[in-house]
Design an enzyme around this catalytic site. Structure first.
Site, short mmCIF file in Angstrom:
data_model
loop_
_atom_site.label_atom_id
_atom_site.label_comp_id
_atom_site.label_asym_id
_atom_site.label_seq_id
_atom_site.Cartn_x
_atom_site.Cartn_y
_atom_site.Cartn_z
N ASP A 227 101.86 -7.67 30.37
CA ASP A 227 102.27 -8.83 29.59
C ASP A 227 103.72 -9.23 29.91
O ASP A 227 104.53 -8.39 30.29
CB ASP A 227 102.14 -8.44 28.10
CG ASP A 227 102.39 -9.59 27.16
OD1 ASP A 227 101.76 -10.65 27.36
OD2 ASP A 227 103.20 -9.44 26.23
N GLU A 251 101.42 -11.24 33.96
CA GLU A 251 101.61 -12.61 33.47
C GLU A 251 103.02 -13.10 33.79
O GLU A 251 103.98 -12.63 33.20
CB GLU A 251 101.39 -12.63 31.95
CG GLU A 251 101.71 -13.97 31.33
CD GLU A 251 102.08 -13.91 29.86
OE1 GLU A 251 101.92 -14.92 29.17
OE2 GLU A 251 102.53 -12.84 29.38
#
Ligand SMILES: *[C@@H]1O[C@H](CO)[C@@H](O)[C@H](O)[C@H]1NC(C)=O
Ligand SMILES: *[C@@H]1O[C@H](CO)[C@@H](O)[C@H](O)[C@H]1NC(C)=O
Ligand SMILES: *[C@@H]1O[C@H](CO)[C@@H](O)[C@H](O)[C@H]1NC(C)=O
Length: 498
Positions: A227, A251
Site C-alpha cells: 500500500d 500502489e
C-alpha cells in the site's frame, strides 16, 4: 540511484527457489481476482446479508467465506487472488466508519479477527494451493492508524512501534509535488490520522523485514501488494522485498509514466496507473481518446523497465467503478478485454464481473454476495473467455508473456492491439462506440498472421480467414470487442467448445 537489475534478479531467483515462495517470473503468467475480505463472502454463505457501503461498517466477509467461493473465482479462469490487509486494525467507529478495509493497522503481530482465525487464513492459502492458485496479501508499511488528532495519540496502543520516535515528526502532506513531504509527512486528518513510520531508521526497517518474512512463512503467502508505495522512501524496498522472499507489486498512485516507472527499479512491479487513466478516458464514451491510449501504451513500454510485470487493472477499491461513469455494456466489455490482454498481470476487482456501478470510495466497496454470485451474466462469461484465451496462449508458449503488447492500428473509436508472435498471438479489436452503435467494418493490418490463417473470435465464437492482402476483415457490431486467436491453437483447449 538505479539498482543493478542483475542483483535484484539474483536475489529473487535464489529466494524464489526455496519453499513455496513465488517469483516475479511465476507471477507474470497469473491472472488475479482482487477482493476486499470483508465484502466478498461470509462464512454463513448468505447472499442477502445487508451491506450499506456508505456506513463503513464491517459487513461480515471472512477468509472462510472466500474458501467457500473459490469455485466462483476459479471458474472465471483466475489463477490467484488478492485479499485485504490481514493485521489488527482500529476497533470501533471513527469519523470514517470502521477499519473493515484493513488499512488502519495498530498491531502487525495480531490478525484482524473480524476476518477469522490464523487457522482460517492458513486454510485459505492451502485451499488455493490445492487448486494451483496463489495468494497475494495487501500489506501496509508506510503507517499505523489513530482515530483522532495528533495530540490524542497514545503510542503504547501500537505494536511494535510504540513510541513517537518510531515515526517521522508530525506534519501533514500539503504539497504532493514535494517528494520529501510525500515520503516523510503524514496522511490522514483529525478523524483518522496515519502516523508515518520512519522507514529510513535501520531498526524500523529491520523489524519490518523480519515481520514480512514471518507472515509470508506463517501463512504461506505467495505475493504482496504494498500500500501507499510513493509515501515510502524508495531505498526501503529492495531489502524489504528480498526479505519477504516473494513477488511484490505496489500502489504508486500517479498517472505519469516518468514518475511511476522509476519505482520498478526498487520493487519488481507497480500497478499501471498511467494506463488506467488512459483506458478509462478512452472507453467511457465515444468521444474518449483512443489515440491517447495507443500513445500511452508505447510511452509506458518505453519508460518502465518491464511492462510485463506491471499490474493491469481498470477497477479497484480506491477508484470509482467504470460502470459509475457509463452503464454501457459494450464499453464495459471493451475495457475488461483491454485489462486482461494488455501487458502485465491482470487484476479484476470483485464486482467488475457483475457490472457493479459504485462511485468513489466508499461506494465502490459493495458486497459481492448481493449479486448472488451469478455465473451466467455477460461480463462473468466475458472474463472467463478472456482468461481462457490468455491462459491458453501462455500454455502454448510462455514467450507470449514476454512479447510486449502494442497498438497495431487505430482510428478515432477503435484500437487493435497485438500481444504474442509466431502464430501464438492474440489480436484484440476494442471500440468505445457502445451498444446501439450499429455495424462498422474494419480491416486490421500488422497482426503478424499469414494470409489464409484461420482465426477464431473467441468472444463471438465465429471464424474469419486472413484475406489475400493480409488483412483481418471484421465488423464491430454494437461496440462489442473481438479477440482473435488462431483456430489451430484452440484445438483441445475448450475455447468455444473446441
Ligand atoms: C518540501 O517540503 C519540505 C518539508 O515540508 C520543505 O522543508 C522543503 O522546503 C520543501 N521543498 C520545496 C522545494 O518546496
Ligand atoms: C509467526 O508464527 C510464529 C510461531 O507461531 C510467531 O511467533 C510469530 O509471531 C508469527 N509472526 C507473525 C508476524 O504473525
Ligand atoms: C466522455 O468521457 C470523458 C472522459 O471520461 C468525459 O470527460 C466527458 O464528459 C464524457 N462525455 C460525455 C458526452 O459523456
Amino acid at each position: 540511484m538505479k539498482l543493478p537489475s542483475v542483483l535484484l534478479i539474483g536475489i529473487f531467483a535464489v529466494l524464489g527457489s526455496t519453499v513455496h515462495a513465488a517469483t516475479p517470473d511465476q507471477w507474470r503468467s497469473r491472472s488475479v481476482y482482487q477482493l476486499l475480505t470483508d465484502r466478498f463472502a461470509r462464512t454463513d454463505t448468505s447472499t442477502t446479508s445487508r451491506c450499506n457501503t456508505e456506513e463503513g461498517l464491517y459487513c461480515g466477509g471472512t477468509w472462510r467465506g472466500v474458501i467457500n467461493k473459490l469455485d466462483y473465482i476459479q471458474n472465471m479462469g483466475f489463477t490467484a487472488i488478492y485479499i485485504s490487509p490481514i493485521t489488527f486494525n482500529i476497533e470501533g467507529d471513527t469519523g470514517y466508519g470502521y477499519g473493515y478495509h484493513g488499512f488502519w493497522q495498530q498491531n502487525i503481530y495480531e490478525l484482524n479477527s473480524n476476518f477469522g482465525s490464523a487457522q482460517d487464513l492458513r486454510d485459505l492459502a492451502q485451499a488455493l494451493h490445492d487448486r494451483g492458485m496463489y495468494l497475494m496479501v495487501d500489506i501496509v508499511v508506510n503507517h499505523f492508524a489513530w482515530p483522532g488528532a495528533f495530540n490524542t495519540i497514545t503510542y503504547s496502543k501500537f505494536t511494535p512501534f510504540n513510541q513517537a520516535s518510531d515515526y517521522h515528526s508530525y506534519c501533514l502532506i500539503s504539497d504532493y509535488d514535494n517528494q520529501s513531504q510525500v515520503e516523510n509527512c503524514w496522511l490522514g486528518d483529525d478523524k483518522v490520522l496515519l502516523p508515518d513510520l520512519n522507514t529510513q531508521d535501520p531498526r524500523i526497517a529491520s523489524t519490518l523485514n523480519d515481520w514480512v518474512r514471518s507472515i509470508v512463512s506463517n501463512y504461506s503467502i505467495d505475493g504482496l501488494r504494498i500500500d501507499t508505495v510513493k509515501h515510502i522512501d524508495k531505498l526501503f524496498f529492495p531489502d524489504f522485498v528480498s526479505s519477504s522472499g516473494v513477488f511484490a507489486t505496489g500502489e504508486v498512485l500517479d498517472g505519469d509514466p516518468g514518475y511511476l516507472c522509476d519505482y520498478q527499479n526498487y520493487l519488481p512491479s507497480v500497478f499501471n496507473y498511467p494506463a488506467y487513466y488512459q483506458a478509462i478516458a478512452a472507453f467511457t464514451n465515444s468521444s474518449g481518446s483512443i489515440a491517447n491510449l495507443a500513445n500511452s501504451i508505447d510511452a509506458i513500454k518505453n519508460t518502465c523497465k518491464d511492462t510485463t510485470l506491471l499490474g493491469s487493472f481498470t477497477e479497484n477499491h480506491d477508484m470509482p467503478r467504470f460502470a459509475s461513469k457509463t452503464q454501457d455494456i459494450s464499453q464495459a466489455k471493451s475495457i475488461i478485454a483491454y485489462t486482461i490482454l494488455a501487458d502485465g498481470i491482470p487484476f479484476i476487482y470483485a464486482g467488475q464481473e457483475q457490472h457493479y456501478a459504485g462511485g468513489k470510495d466508499p461506494y465502490n466497496r459493495e458486497a459481492t454476495w448481493l449479486s448472488g454470485y451469478k455465473t451466467d451474466g455477460e461480463l462473468y462469461k466475458l472474463v472467463q473467455a478472456l482468461n481462457q484465451v490468455r491462459n491458453r496462449a501462455i500454455y502454448v508458449a510462455d514467450s507470449y508473456l514476454a512479447y510486449k503488447n502494442y497498438p497495431i492500428w487505430n482510428d478515432a473509436n477503435t484500437i487493435a492491439m497485438r500481444k504474442g508472435f509466431d502464430g501464438n498471438q492474440i489480436v484484440a479489436v476494442l471500440s468505445n462506440r457502445g451498444a446501439g452503435s450499429g455495424s462498422v467494418g474494419i480491416s486490421v493490418p500488422n497482426h503478424g498472421f499469414a494470409a489464409g490463417t484461420q482465426l477464431l473470435d473467441v468472444l463471438g465464437c465465429a471464424m474469419v480467414t486472413v484475406d489475400g492482402n493480409g488483412y483481418i476483415q471484421t465488423t464491430i457490431v454494437d461496440g462489442v470487442p473481438k479477440v482473435f486467436y488462431p483456430l489451430l491453437q484452440t484445438k483441445g483447449s475448450g475455447i468455444c467448445g473446441m
